[in-house]
Design a protein around this motif. Structure first.
Motif, PDB file in Angstrom:
ATOM      1  N   GLU A  64      29.777 -10.850  -7.882  1.00  0.00           N
ATOM      2  CA  GLU A  64      29.776 -12.216  -7.351  1.00  0.00           C
ATOM      3  C   GLU A  64      30.833 -13.090  -8.000  1.00  0.00           C
ATOM      4  O   GLU A  64      31.187 -14.140  -7.463  1.00  0.00           O
ATOM      5  CB  GLU A  64      28.388 -12.845  -7.524  1.00  0.00           C
ATOM      6  N   ARG A 395      32.267 -15.186   1.354  1.00  0.00           N
ATOM      7  CA  ARG A 395      31.205 -14.255   1.019  1.00  0.00           C
ATOM      8  C   ARG A 395      30.620 -14.532  -0.360  1.00  0.00           C
ATOM      9  O   ARG A 395      29.407 -14.599  -0.538  1.00  0.00           O
ATOM     10  CB  ARG A 395      31.733 -12.822   1.069  1.00  0.00           C
ATOM     11  N   SER A 399      26.923 -15.714  -1.398  1.00  0.00           N
ATOM     12  CA  SER A 399      26.147 -14.838  -2.261  1.00  0.00           C
ATOM     13  C   SER A 399      25.690 -15.566  -3.527  1.00  0.00           C
ATOM     14  O   SER A 399      24.528 -15.463  -3.934  1.00  0.00           O
ATOM     15  CB  SER A 399      27.011 -13.613  -2.591  1.00  0.00           C
TER      16      SER A 399
ATOM     17  N   GLU B  64      21.838  -5.251  -5.907  1.00  0.00           N
ATOM     18  CA  GLU B  64      21.301  -5.338  -4.545  1.00  0.00           C
ATOM     19  C   GLU B  64      20.337  -4.196  -4.235  1.00  0.00           C
ATOM     20  O   GLU B  64      19.571  -4.278  -3.274  1.00  0.00           O
ATOM     21  CB  GLU B  64      22.446  -5.366  -3.521  1.00  0.00           C
ATOM     22  N   SER B 399      20.890 -10.499   0.839  1.00  0.00           N
ATOM     23  CA  SER B 399      22.113 -10.178   0.121  1.00  0.00           C
ATOM     24  C   SER B 399      22.776  -8.920   0.697  1.00  0.00           C
ATOM     25  O   SER B 399      23.992  -8.892   0.929  1.00  0.00           O
ATOM     26  CB  SER B 399      21.773 -10.010  -1.354  1.00  0.00           C
ATOM     27  N   SER B 403      26.362  -8.493   2.627  1.00  0.00           N
ATOM     28  CA  SER B 403      27.393  -7.519   2.223  1.00  0.00           C
ATOM     29  C   SER B 403      27.795  -6.643   3.405  1.00  0.00           C
ATOM     30  O   SER B 403      28.984  -6.382   3.629  1.00  0.00           O
ATOM     31  CB  SER B 403      26.873  -6.647   1.083  1.00  0.00           C
TER      32      SER B 403
END
Lengths: 427, 427
Positions: A64, A395, A399, B64, B399, B403
């Motif tokens: 991230e 993104r 996130s 994740e 999440s 992605s």
């Protein structure tokens, strides 16, 4: 394709060492210029260091706050990204030397090589009190912090258990303050329902600062507010005491000896060896003393920016080692290179301080804009929005927002992963 | 609080070793039962292994697909989570032995210790052809894959460059197929715009399978579709050839020698040493042969589930080593323990095969429901939705969706991070 008459047949070669804030901004600033850029970094990613402490405290995932450098420059065909380690500079032959024996010729060189944490001549403390500069530093710290709670859960000896539940942060600058506040929240809010044998509320978070106040770079009243906020989160703030020993058992400061299994170093940095590469003057922290145009004395075709240099700001004080300062310097050097290619020049670099920000905990932050000083919830929201704004790409903004929402609403931190070894490595 | 008369003063002690799908489901299934559970794992996280290849190929971040075990059981005060490594079982004294000398007494023991990849007597291949079972395996593979492209970008010798751009996957089960397809997409789509000296479209992805077809567990026509899909992505599929050598230079299969710097092992697994702990019979892959109620022969108070065991399904074939099978077994053991505590019992375990799924690439997947067989875009959407559904918690679902949206819309993979070492470790 027609060749522009103003563009020389062989473009000016710019080598930029380091893809942190300074080096990347210099690369961005050179867009459209008649140059061929080689950007060298020993990492494959640009790191958003201001949020690194959030990886160390399990709030954010590594991906991230980091981006592949190549990806950021994929639309810039004149930029070659090199994943390599620089070992020196041959200023005579105008070549950057790589540790694998290769060399990259340059016409103009930009050194943006940053800094590492420093132990003031006590490098032997590093294994016991790691610092926080890279993604690996962050995941190592995360592992140490989480493993300390795991070991405490299984420890029956009260004294050893107390040492496992004592977290010492050395240095109360922004990184130290942010780490202390977040570890306190992690212990007292996030982890509390998860353990059976220990009461994580009893974890001690001790912030030790040699100077007279926390956040010395901020106005006095903001420092005082930050200290009160930390204390309300349960952080013990120790001021005016220098740490004189770090070991596997804890720290010594003043006449006190504190048993603690987790120490974190946030007390000082040392610049990369760029000054040694060039055999030029540096201050005690290894930072290059540069000309007003950020060129290296005696080397008008070599520039240095960011944490690699020390230069006075308009107020006479050194420009702080923060991301906006590195970016301003990177942009300035790009502008100057472009001006020189046109046969011109630029006025000396002039630092504009936009403000200082530090987050202490949930709804607790301080912002020092100089004339305007903010604290509390309003400062915290501005801090959060500003940091999301400065992230690269939609993104990562989404996130990180999602991760923060979970911390905010549910006290849950997604990245509570102990990696790089199983329970066997606990020792 | 009043004591329920049916609840014994001292609750039945259940020790569960392993917090994978089987162990965790057994723990969930025992909710409300009059038991005290100790859940032991040498990791602090439960891992969603079906998506591990997406961490290895930079599509997903580690956090994740992994959750702290304690967090998943925070609302279960009767469950104690232990971050520890089991070294054996003393079935006589009914104690689980830990490698630090501690021991945990049990009344009922559930072994859900999983499997590691195996090299069929060629453990010396592991350094050259790592497998994929843990988060560290995944980040190690990710580093190797990304570093290979970085080194190729700087390599001037055409032969060495070709070897750096050759990726060999050994074994064409679901993991091998998913890795091959995703690496092909990574090379040909994601990375293509980012490099200057190499054409990543020329990267070779070679999938080598000793058996006669890919995805042997699926129907013939789905295997054929999967093979065509892989080939359309640029994967070279080699069938009916066993790998006879793995080294730093590449692989040997049949009479062919293939120069390749990145090898990945997806050809076989070996169960954890649970059978050795108990000195009971195991098959060649180390899997325990269990009774129809999943108890260990001669040890009615010890159960084994998941990849640790081999047991025949209703069709006479061994129950596959997949997450749903482990979960069904964990749930069955929980039900049986509860029935026994009430003085009853359960009919033998009966595996219900819900279906087999494998993703090959974007809009390419196969699903074998037995009677219903799906392929292509429809299978891919079902595959994606099913995997998001089986993730734990809203945050990770959002999440991962985010992605995947980026991979789908922009061919961008967020987690392209080379960690655990700078360019210096490239050798």
């Amino acid at each position: 394709m027609t060749t522009e008459p103003t563009r020389p047949a062989k473009p000016h070669r710019v080598v930029i060492v380091g893809a942190g804030f300074g080096g990347l901004e210099a690369t961005f600033g050179l867009a459209g210029a008649p140059v061929a850029i080689t950007l060298v970094d020993r990492r494959n990613h640009h790191l958003f260091q201001p949020l690194l402490y959030q990886v160390a405290t399990a709030s954010l995932a590594t991906s991230e706050i980091a981006w592949p450098i190549r990806y950021l420059l994929r639309d810039r065909p004149e930029v070659t990204t090199l994943f390599a380690t620089v070992s020196g500079v041959d200023a005579q032959a105008k070549r950057v030397l790589l540790d694998d024996g290769d060399a990259i010729p340059y016409d103009t060189l930009v050194l943006a090589t940053g800094a590492r944490h420093a132990y003031f001549g006590h490098d032997e403390w590093e294994p016991f009190a790691p610092g926080l500069k890279t993604l690996e530093d962050a995941t190592t710290l995360r592992r140490r912090i989480l493993v300390a709670f795991e070991r405490a859960e299984r420890e029956t000896d009260p004294e050893r258990r107390a040492a496992l539940l004592t977290f010492v942060i050395v240095g109360a600058g922004p990184t130290g303050v942010e780490l202390a506040g977040t570890i306190a929240e992690l212990a007292h809010d996030t982890l509390a329902p998860d353990f059976r044998n220990i009461d994580t509320h009893k974890a001690r978070v001790v912030l030790i600062e040699a100077g007279p106040r926390v956040l010395a770079g901020f106005a006095d009243d903001l420092s005082a507010y930050a200290q009160r906020s930390l204390q309300s989160l349960g952080v013990e703030v120790v001021l005016g005491k220098a740490v004189t020993e770090c070991s596997a058992d804890g720290v010594v400061y003043g006449s006190e000896r504190l048993q603690a299994k987790t120490l974190i170093w946030a007390a000082g940095v040392r610049a990369s060896p760029a000054a040694e590469w060039l055999s030029v003057a540096a201050d005690r922290a290894g930072r290059l003393q540069v000309e007003p145009d950020l060129s290296v004395p005696g080397h008008p075709d070599i520039f240095a920016v960011g944490d690699t240099v020390v230069i006075a700001g308009p107020d006479g004080k050194p420009v702080p080692g923060i991301a906006p300062a590195a970016k301003q310097q990177g942009r300035y050097v790009a502008d100057l290179i472009k001006a020189r290619l046109r046969g011109g020049t630029c006025p000396p670099f002039r630092y504009k301080h936009a403000g200082s920000l530090a987050q202490i905990g949930k709804r607790k932050a301080v912002i020092d804009f100089g004339t305007l000083k903010l604290r509390g919830a309003i400062a915290w929201w501005i801090w959060g929005i500003a940091h999301i704004y400065f992230l690269i790409g939609l993104r990562n903004r989404l996130s990180v927002s999602l991760s923060w929402l979970w911390v905010y609403m549910r006290d849950q931190r997604a990245a509570r992963l102990i990696t790089q070894g199983s329970s066997k490595v606990v020792s």
